[in-house]
Design a protein around this motif. Sequence first.
Motif, PDB file in Angstrom:
ATOM      1  N   ASP A 106       0.676  -0.956   0.252  1.00  0.00           N
ATOM      2  CA  ASP A 106       0.210   0.297  -0.004  1.00  0.00           C
ATOM      3  C   ASP A 106       1.101   0.962   0.142  1.00  0.00           C
ATOM      4  OD1 ASP A 106      -2.197  -1.270   2.892  1.00  0.00           O
ATOM      5  OD2 ASP A 106      -2.513  -1.192  -0.140  1.00  0.00           O
ATOM      6  N   LEU A 107       0.704   2.155  -0.841  1.00  0.00           N
ATOM      7  CA  LEU A 107       1.290   3.027  -0.580  1.00  0.00           C
ATOM      8  C   LEU A 107       0.304   4.376   0.184  1.00  0.00           C
ATOM      9  CD1 LEU A 107       3.573   5.417  -2.423  1.00  0.00           C
ATOM     10  CD2 LEU A 107       0.915   5.886  -3.958  1.00  0.00           C
ATOM     11  N   LEU A 108       1.134   4.539   0.910  1.00  0.00           N
ATOM     12  CA  LEU A 108       0.447   5.462   1.975  1.00  0.00           C
ATOM     13  C   LEU A 108       0.767   6.700   1.870  1.00  0.00           C
ATOM     14  CD1 LEU A 108       2.011   3.967   5.479  1.00  0.00           C
ATOM     15  CD2 LEU A 108       0.162   2.945   4.346  1.00  0.00           C
ATOM     16  N   GLY A 109       1.832   7.172   1.190  1.00  0.00           N
ATOM     17  CA  GLY A 109       1.817   9.185   1.218  1.00  0.00           C
ATOM     18  C   GLY A 109       2.213   9.441  -0.153  1.00  0.00           C
ATOM     19  N   ASP A 110       2.314  10.224  -1.002  1.00  0.00           N
ATOM     20  CA  ASP A 110       2.850  10.527  -2.506  1.00  0.00           C
ATOM     21  C   ASP A 110       2.781  12.454  -2.704  1.00  0.00           C
ATOM     22  OD1 ASP A 110       2.192   9.922  -5.765  1.00  0.00           O
ATOM     23  OD2 ASP A 110       3.818  10.013  -4.675  1.00  0.00           O
ATOM     24  N   TYR A 111       4.135  12.203  -1.908  1.00  0.00           N
ATOM     25  CA  TYR A 111       4.436  13.717  -2.311  1.00  0.00           C
ATOM     26  C   TYR A 111       5.082  14.407  -3.359  1.00  0.00           C
ATOM     27  CZ  TYR A 111       3.481  12.162   2.463  1.00  0.00           C
ATOM     28  OH  TYR A 111       3.310  11.290   3.896  1.00  0.00           O
ATOM     29  N   TRP A 112       5.145  15.686  -4.020  1.00  0.00           N
ATOM     30  CA  TRP A 112       5.478  16.404  -4.754  1.00  0.00           C
ATOM     31  C   TRP A 112       6.189  17.912  -4.122  1.00  0.00           C
ATOM     32  CZ3 TRP A 112       6.929  13.318  -9.189  1.00  0.00           C
ATOM     33  CH2 TRP A 112       6.136  12.414 -10.089  1.00  0.00           C
TER      34      TRP A 112
END
Length: 122
Positions: A106-112
């Motif tokens: 699972d991807l818990l966080g995706d930041y840019w």
Amino acid sequence: QVQLVESGGGLVQPGGSLRLSCAASGDIFSIDAMGWYRQAPGKEREFVATITKGGSTNHADFVKGRFTISRDNAKGMAYLQMNSLKPEDTAVYYCNAQEFNDDYNDLLGDYWGQGTQVTVSS
């Protein structure tokens, strides 16, 4: 939550070099992977390179031998060393950070980040 800020972009001549930096803040120790992506005018955002917390790297074919991704986990920093730059490298370069659960299901966080402009021109 993680915040990312890129820096180091600018104007360089073909064949020149540039080093981009990405400073992460917030919960930096939750970050598993960091990466660089780029988007040129009229094109989709594309993958450039990624690096895991353990230091495993993956580079897009079109930058292998020219670009190198690295990171400093303790400082929450990621870098992209760019050598032998070509006009087609001109793009906005974005830093990315991702957080996964323990088994990477699972991807818990995706930041840019906001991006930094790289222009390669004579």
